[in-house]
Design a protein around this motif. Structure first.
Motif, PDB file in Angstrom:
ATOM      1  N   ARG A 285       0.831  -1.201   0.000  1.00 33.45           N
ATOM      2  CA  ARG A 285       0.000   0.000   0.000  1.00 33.45           C
ATOM      3  C   ARG A 285       0.870   1.258   0.000  1.00 33.45           C
ATOM      4  O   ARG A 285       0.626   2.194  -0.768  1.00 33.45           O
TER       5      ARG A 285
ATOM      6  N   ARG B 194       1.238   4.171  -2.941  1.00 34.14           N
ATOM      7  CA  ARG B 194       1.031   5.601  -2.635  1.00 34.14           C
ATOM      8  C   ARG B 194       2.127   6.465  -3.245  1.00 34.14           C
ATOM      9  O   ARG B 194       1.892   7.614  -3.600  1.00 34.14           O
TER      10      ARG B 194
ATOM     11  N   TRP C 113      -3.282   8.059  -6.570  1.00 34.24           N
ATOM     12  CA  TRP C 113      -2.815   6.903  -5.793  1.00 34.24           C
ATOM     13  C   TRP C 113      -2.534   7.315  -4.349  1.00 34.24           C
ATOM     14  O   TRP C 113      -2.930   6.626  -3.414  1.00 34.24           O
ATOM     15  N   ALA C 114      -1.841   8.419  -4.168  1.00 32.94           N
ATOM     16  CA  ALA C 114      -1.510   8.897  -2.822  1.00 32.94           C
ATOM     17  C   ALA C 114      -2.775   9.232  -2.042  1.00 32.94           C
ATOM     18  O   ALA C 114      -2.877   8.929  -0.849  1.00 32.94           O
TER      19      ALA C 114
ATOM     20  N   ALA D 135      -4.233   6.718   0.960  1.00 28.85           N
ATOM     21  CA  ALA D 135      -3.622   7.458   2.067  1.00 28.85           C
ATOM     22  C   ALA D 135      -3.744   6.712   3.393  1.00 28.85           C
ATOM     23  O   ALA D 135      -4.727   6.007   3.637  1.00 28.85           O
TER      24      ALA D 135
END
Length: 85
Positions: free
Chosen positions: A35, A39, A45-46, A50
């Motif tokens: 994960r 990120r 994606w970030a 999160a």
């Protein structure tokens, strides 16, 4: 190691993909590390992955904990928590 990642529901919409195959760097060996690595792509994606955001992870169709190890050929699914009624 190569794994398949599946994204469901809102994650699929936000990230613009429902499935991808990735080659992981050697230092990515658990669900939490995966994960965090995803990120690092930044942008959507970030935000979508999160820390603190409610995301469930399954490894080979079993609910995973952050320390669940990954193995080559694994199928990892990311999805939002499900509510029923």
């Amino acid at each position: 190691m190569t794994i398949t990642i599946l994204y469901f529901a809102g994650l699929r919409e936000t990230l613009g993909t429902g499935r991808e195959s990735v080659e992981l760097p050697r230092d990515v060996a658990t669900a939490a590390q995966l994960r965090a690595w995803l990120r690092q792509r930044g942008g959507a994606w970030a935000e979508a992955l999160a820390e603190g955001r409610a995301i469930r992870i399954a490894v080979d169709q079993a609910m995973a904990r952050p320390d669940t190890p990954l193995k080559s050929g694994a199928e990892v699914a990311f999805f939002p928590p499900v509510t029923g009624g």
